[in-house]
Motif scaffolding. Structure first.
Motif, mmCIF file in Angstrom:
data_model
loop_
_atom_site.group_PDB
_atom_site.id
_atom_site.type_symbol
_atom_site.label_atom_id
_atom_site.label_comp_id
_atom_site.label_asym_id
_atom_site.label_seq_id
_atom_site.Cartn_x
_atom_site.Cartn_y
_atom_site.Cartn_z
ATOM 1 N N ASN A 1 43.712 56.478 13.060
ATOM 2 C CA ASN A 1 43.925 56.756 14.303
ATOM 3 C C ASN A 1 44.638 55.619 15.023
ATOM 4 O O ASN A 1 44.637 54.620 14.790
ATOM 5 N N HIS B 1 45.089 65.982 9.667
ATOM 6 C CA HIS B 1 43.653 65.192 9.607
ATOM 7 C C HIS B 1 42.880 65.724 8.444
ATOM 8 O O HIS B 1 42.238 64.918 7.776
ATOM 9 N N TYR C 1 34.875 61.921 4.482
ATOM 10 C CA TYR C 1 36.252 61.584 5.087
ATOM 11 C C TYR C 1 37.240 62.132 4.440
ATOM 12 O O TYR C 1 38.459 62.226 4.722
ATOM 13 N N ARG C 2 36.915 62.995 3.516
ATOM 14 C CA ARG C 2 37.952 63.804 2.370
ATOM 15 C C ARG C 2 38.934 62.833 1.992
ATOM 16 O O ARG C 2 40.094 63.407 1.758
ATOM 17 N N ILE C 3 38.626 61.700 1.503
ATOM 18 C CA ILE C 3 39.491 60.757 0.694
ATOM 19 C C ILE C 3 39.119 61.133 -0.783
ATOM 20 O O ILE C 3 38.311 61.134 -1.321
ATOM 21 N N LEU D 1 30.554 58.815 1.875
ATOM 22 C CA LEU D 1 31.450 58.698 2.738
ATOM 23 C C LEU D 1 32.718 59.151 2.348
ATOM 24 O O LEU D 1 33.302 59.813 3.247
ATOM 25 N N LYS D 2 33.331 58.896 1.082
ATOM 26 C CA LYS D 2 34.470 59.472 0.791
ATOM 27 C C LYS D 2 34.549 60.983 1.000
ATOM 28 O O LYS D 2 35.582 61.488 1.327
ATOM 29 N N LEU E 1 35.028 66.776 10.233
ATOM 30 C CA LEU E 1 35.881 68.015 10.913
ATOM 31 C C LEU E 1 34.912 68.738 11.744
ATOM 32 O O LEU E 1 34.560 70.247 11.634
ATOM 33 N N THR F 1 28.628 55.211 -1.064
ATOM 34 C CA THR F 1 30.318 55.223 -0.790
ATOM 35 C C THR F 1 30.877 56.672 -1.146
ATOM 36 O O THR F 1 31.885 56.952 -0.499
ATOM 37 N N ASN G 1 39.964 60.352 11.460
ATOM 38 C CA ASN G 1 40.248 61.038 12.727
ATOM 39 C C ASN G 1 40.335 62.398 12.869
ATOM 40 O O ASN G 1 40.591 63.145 11.850
ATOM 41 N N GLY G 2 39.901 62.832 14.026
ATOM 42 C CA GLY G 2 39.995 64.490 14.189
ATOM 43 C C GLY G 2 38.691 64.945 13.781
ATOM 44 O O GLY G 2 38.303 66.034 13.895
ATOM 45 N N GLN H 1 35.634 54.530 12.646
ATOM 46 C CA GLN H 1 36.256 54.847 11.630
ATOM 47 C C GLN H 1 36.001 53.670 10.294
ATOM 48 O O GLN H 1 35.994 54.144 9.390
#
Lengths: 264, 292, 315, 238
Positions: free
Chosen positions: A49, A219, D236-238, D232-233, D215, D229, D43-44, D198
């Motif tokens: 962001n 996003h 966050y879709r990392i 979390l990932k 989302l 972790t 974000n989002g 974030q």
């Protein structure tokens, strides 16, 4: 010098952002030394962001004026190079540079067909005295519009787009009808149903194969990982990293910027 | 152009156009808080003039005695228009453009309803004949000097109220960011009603001043509206201080140009052209973020 | 004969209704489609009227009335169009407040000039000497013919406006009014569009002003009051801002009622016609404007229905 | 679910909310006691929408919000503020036209304790504000205006404080300082805190419990210590 060299090797439309700065009430939001977009067919632009992604895209469209800096579009419509940071927004589409909208935008009262006709129409049709141009405009473009209507299964085009998803899709279709050479998509899949997202993605791939350069802000990072050939990672107003999706995904800086230190 | 010209412009400008400042303050409050361009504000001014005249002639009261009651009646009617028209309009989600047209309609209704109530002939305040005194070598009615002083006093009181009191703080907070103000516990309805009332009082008093210095007629407020609006649009960016200064300067400029051209209409013409040109120039410079 | 007297009123009543409809139709393009609230309708109307009147009466024309009239009419239309271009340029990138200031300011400027330029306009006393560019016998016959001519002109305006809804140009106007930034991002030069919209609309209003002046025979600044703008706006809003027929229906409804039925057919006491009825008419106009915008913002005809229109055109 | 002191301060169930016709939040359920509760997500994900909905600035389309035992799903924002909910929005947390002191005073309009006392407390917490009191808030730097925004909300004497990414875009020094202050506000004043963040690492340092939004859906609600972790990932879709 640099631009001449680039010109020689350019194969697809590119945008070069040089020394571009934008600040809002004293706070620098975007500060980019030198950034070239469009080397690869589909590039992603991600970042936490406030990194300045949307502002950067608006600066390119010149709907947000730059504090200083130059933005050039190489290989624009007609093949030449254009300094677009001096041009008003409405000159971008004729040069082949088009951007879809993050928030849902539509014209009240205009039907889906109207929206499409508006996109394909050019200034010569739209003058106060040109009152017999509706038929030729329609006839010249009906096939092109039909392709999209069928592909996305839009149904009756002579109605006003109802749901938010439909409006979002219409926004993208309008952009595609402009036959962009350089297409920027700001969160194209937010609010779209899964199967439509896939269709949009498919179309974007096809467009890129045919020579259009595409830049996506999204996003849902899964879309970026799956679709992009190259990813630019932005943080605090500038592009700090660039690489393939795999490289970016593995990179500790990226994880750190998203999650904070300690999760690397 | 000699010193005489300047002193004349200043004295005449301030004495004749002092009510402009007061009216502009009221309009600016509404405009800045609610974002509303209330064309019917011109009728608030006219109402003040009529009610002042009516109190003055019916009960044989001194002008300064009727000033406050006239302002309060105008303020109450202003609040009334808020509840009758503007609040319902906001609840019905009327657009900004429609809101202007609605206020235009309200303005016409009030103006002609006043004609029904008070009759068609032009009316006058009953005040003692003016005693002339000399200020900076220019002869002015003593009453006018008093009027300028009272406009200044009322303007400063309003300025103080807005800038220094707790109510004023709530008003400015709501004007600055409505969502944040609500999240900070400010009750928007109460503050909004307060604004409409104060704006009405300021407009009504301005109207009484306009009325006493010439005559009371249904078009009294409307004739001033464009100039009030221009003063607020041009000067209102820097808050009430800007409005007061722009209002006073406008009065002086009008007086100076009237002396120069020999016709007040030419002065008005020049002023309109200059202000609109200024707005155009400013818009060129401040094309800010468009949401695409 | 009583019938004769009645007819004269009917002619003037119908004439004013038709003039208002003409103005409302042109306002429909600006306010209804492009959503620019032009509060200066009377300014363009007035500048056309006076430019025409001054040229027609002050110049010693070497040829007959009709060519002189046509040249003057063209001049009035042109001057109004050029002022439309100027005002359009001033306000095209301003927001609602700027538009209100600019258009209202223009109307005030025209009023001031009509009053101060006594050598040309006769000032507050007025400008006489206007006449019909023909003579068919009686005054009443002349007026009746003039009414027919103006009806034809306004019908042509209506046809143009009606047709604009069916053109790419009309679509652009609607898009500009609904979401200007979005239209711009699709490559539409919205600033230029508004500029030409104002030029064309104002030229039309100026022409109507000139035609109105001929019927009046005598031009005075009183003709330039805000009530002209109000009338056009009320006719448009009550009928419906979104559709071309709105101006026509609204004009007939409210001004047909006041200028024809009340003037000619309802036996109010004579004394009322001086001030009470005009006053009441304005109050009703204001109330209608407020009431419609609050409770039925799109007027009698309602929303635009582009779906049906498109089906008719392309279906 | 971890221990919260007796009945929760805030209970949210089945919440749906959004704007422009898009449902950003899809069926969110959680509760918050007197604790630091972190809402994490990329974000989002809907963090800002969630907090604005809780502050009653966005109207929810479904579900309920219960604050201190009362259903507040439909009452106006100023009312929830008066009942003890303080809200610090992400970007526009200050009144830009007012001075720093006036900003604080706006917060001090509700509550019973004397305003001076509260201002002293806020200045003790953020000493920089003492020197800035007459500056116009719109001209402050990012970190300074974030302090003013927090100070304004604290002036309301809240029982629950909603903080929307208080450190986004700030330099690391400010970030560390803010997280210290957040812990301090909770421990010394006993204020419950919902912290949208974030930056997971920092948030997890101060949080008792955590919710990961992905989302618009609540991906996980758990004790902060238990979050891995990988979870979390995935969120966050990392």
């Amino acid at each position: 010098m640099v631009s001449e060299m680039q010109q020689a090797t350019v194969t697809r439309p590119q945008i070069r952002v040089q020394n571009a700065v934008k600040s809002f009430s004293g706070r620098v939001v975007v500060d980019i030394d030198d950034l070239t977009l469009g080397d690869q067919p589909i590039e992603g632009l991600i970042g936490p962001n406030g990194a300045g992604k949307t502002t950067l895209m608006r600066m390119i469209m010149h709907s947000t004026p730059l504090d200083r800096g130059t933005i050039t579009l190489f290989n624009a419509n007609g093949g030449g190079d254009v300094v677009i940071s001096n041009l008003p927004t409405h000159w971008m589409a004729p040069h082949g540079l088009v951007k879809s909208n993050q928030v849902i935008m539509d014209f009240d009262n205009l039907t889906i067909l109207d929206s499409m006709l508006l996109a394909v129409s050019t200034a010569k049709y739209e003058q106060p005295h040109r009152i017999f141009d509706e038929k030729p405009l329609y006839d010249d473009n009906v096939e092109r519009m039909h392709e999209y209507m069928e592909y996305f299964d839009l149904g009756d085009p002579m109605r006003i787009a109802g749901s938010a998803g439909e409006k979002k899709l219409l926004d993208i279709i309008r952009c595609l009808l402009l036959e962009p050479k350089f297409l920027m998509l700001d969160e194209p899949t937010a609010g779209l149903p899964e199967e439509i997202t896939e269709k949009v993605v498919g179309l974007v791939r096809k467009l890129a194969d045919e020579g259009t350069s595409v830049v996506i802000v999204e996003h849902d990072l899964n879309v970026i990982w799956n679709l992009c050939d190259d990813v630019h990672f932005m943080a605090e107003g500038s592009v700090v990293l660039r690489g393939s999706p795999e490289e970016i995904r593995q990179n500790s800086t990226v994880v750190e910027k998203y999650l904070g230190e300690g999760h690397v | 152009m000699d010193l005489d010209f300047f002193s004349k412009s200043i004295v005449i400008g301030l004495t004749e156009h002092a009510p402009l400042v007061l009216a502009a303050i009221g309009f600016a409050l509404l405009y800045r808080l609610t974002g509303l361009i209330n064309v019917a504000y011109s009728e608030t001014i006219t109402l003040g003039a009529y009610f002042g005249m009516w109190f003055n002639t019916t009960y044989d009261l001194n002008f300064y005695t009727v000033l406050l009651p006239a302002g309060i009646v105008a303020g109450l009617i202003s609040v009334g228009t808020y509840f009758a028209v503007f609040r319902p309009a906001k609840k019905l989600n009327v657009g900004a453009l429609e809101m202007i047209i609605i206020s235009f309609g309200l303005s016409i209704v009030l103006r002609h309803a006043l004609q029904f109530v008070f009759g068609y002939p032009v009316r006058f305040f009953e005040v003692p004949p003016p005693v002339s005194i000399r200020v900076l070598g220019v002869g002015v009615g003593a009453f006018r000097i008093l009027a300028v002083a009272s406009v200044a006093a009322v303007s400063l009181a309003l300025y103080y109220f807005i800038q220094r009191t707790s109510f004023g703080l709530q008003i400015r907070a709501l004007a600055s960011d409505e969502d944040l103000a609500q999240a900070s516990g400010i009750r928007p309805l109460f503050v909004t009603v307060l604004i409409w009332f104060i704006a009405g009082v300021a407009g009504g008093m301005a109207g009484a001043f306009y009325g006493v210095s010439s005559s009371v007629a249904p078009l009294l407020g409307w004739r001033q509206f464009l100039f009030i609006f221009l003063v607020v649009v041009v000067g209102g960016r820097k808050g009430l201080g800007g409005v007061i200064i722009t209002g006073a300067l406008t009065g002086i400029a009008l007086a100076a140009m009237t002396l120069q051209f020999g016709q007040v209409l030419y002065a008005q013409l020049a002023l309109i052209v200059a202000f609109v040109a200024l707005l155009k120039w400013r818009s060129k410079r401040s094309i800010e973020t468009v949401k695409v | 004969m009583n019938l004769n007297w009645l007819d004269a009123f009917l002619i003037s009543g119908l004439f004013s209704v038709v003039v208002i409809i003409g103005l409302a139709l042109l306002l429909h393009l600006q306010l209804g489609l492009t959503r620019i609230a032009n509060f200066g309708v009377v300014g363009f109307f007035g500048i056309g009227m006076y430019s025409f009147g001054v040229l027609f009466t002050k110049v010693d024309w070497p040829f007959g009335d009709l060519p002189a009239f046509l040249v003057s009419l063209a001049f009035g239309t042109l001057v109004a169009g050029l002022s439309g271009l100027l005002v359009g340029w001033l306000i095209a990138d301003l927001d609602e407040d700027g538009v209100l200031v600019g258009t209202l300011g223009f109307a005030t400027v025209v009023f001031i000039l009509a009053t101060t330029e006594q050598d040309l306009t006769g000032g507050a006393l007025g400008l006489g000497g206007l006449k019909f560019p023909y003579d068919v016998g009686t005054v009443k016959a002349d007026e009746f013919l003039w009414l027919i001519i103006v009806i034809i002109v306004v019908t042509l305006i209506f046809l143009y406006v009606w047709w604009v809804h069916r053109t790419p140009y009309g679509r652009l106007l609607i898009a500009t009014g609904a979401n200007e930034p979005l239209a711009r991002s699709l490559g539409k030069a919205t600033f230029r569009t508004k500029l030409w919209l104002f030029a064309v609309g104002s030229a039309g209003m100026g022409m109507i002003g000139a035609l109105f002046g001929v019927m009046e025979r005598f031009l005075a600044p009183e003709n330039l009051g805000i009530d002209v703008t109000l009338a056009a706006m009320v006719a448009l809003v009550i009928g419906g801002t979104a559709r071309a027929w709105g101006a026509v229906i609204g004009g007939f409804l409210i001004f047909g009622f006041f200028d024809i039925i009340v003037q000619s057919y309802i036996p109010f006491p004579k004394a009322w016609y001086g001030q009470a009825i005009p006053n009441a008419k304005l109050i009703v106009e204001g109330l209608v404007l407020m009431g419609v915008l609050l409770f039925r913002p799109l007027g009698i005809l309602g929303a635009m229905r582009r779906d049906k229109l498109m089906r008719r055109v392309h279906g | 679910m971890s221990e919260t002191n007796g009945t929760p301060m805030l209970e949210v169930s089945g919440l749906r909310s959004g704007y422009h016709g898009v449902n950003v939040l899809k069926d969110i359920t959680f509760d918050v006691g007197n604790e630091v509760f972190s809402v994490l997500g990329a974000n989002g994900a809907g963090k800002t929408t969630l907090l604005a909905t809780l502050a009653r600035l966005i109207t929810s389309t479904a579900g309920s919000i219960t604050f201190l035992g009362n259903n507040v799903t439909r009452i106006p924002a100023f009312e929830t503020a008066a009942r003890g909910m303080g809200y610090v929005p992400q970007e526009r947390g200050v009144f830009p036209d007012l001075t720093v002191m006036e900003n604080l005073n706006v917060g001090g309009m509700i509550g019973e304790r004397s305003r001076e006392e509260r201002i002293d407390e806020v200045v003790a917490l953020f000493p920089d504000l003492g020197n800035l009191s007459n500056q116009i808030a719109g001209t402050l730097s990012g970190g300074e205006s974030r302090m003013v925004a927090c100070g304004r909300a604290l002036m309301q004497d809240p029982v629950l404080l909603l903080l929307d990414e208080p450190t986004a875009g700030l330099s690391p020094l400010y970030v560390d300082m803010f997280f210290e202050k957040i812990a301090e506000i909770h421990q010394d004043k006993g204020v419950g805190i919902i912290l949208a963040e974030q930056n997971a690492t920092k948030a997890l340092e101060v949080a008792d419990r955590v919710m990961v939004l992905s989302l618009g859906e609540a991906f996980a609600v758990m004790d902060a210590a238990n979050l891995t972790t990988d979870q979390l990932k995935e969120g966050y879709r990392i």
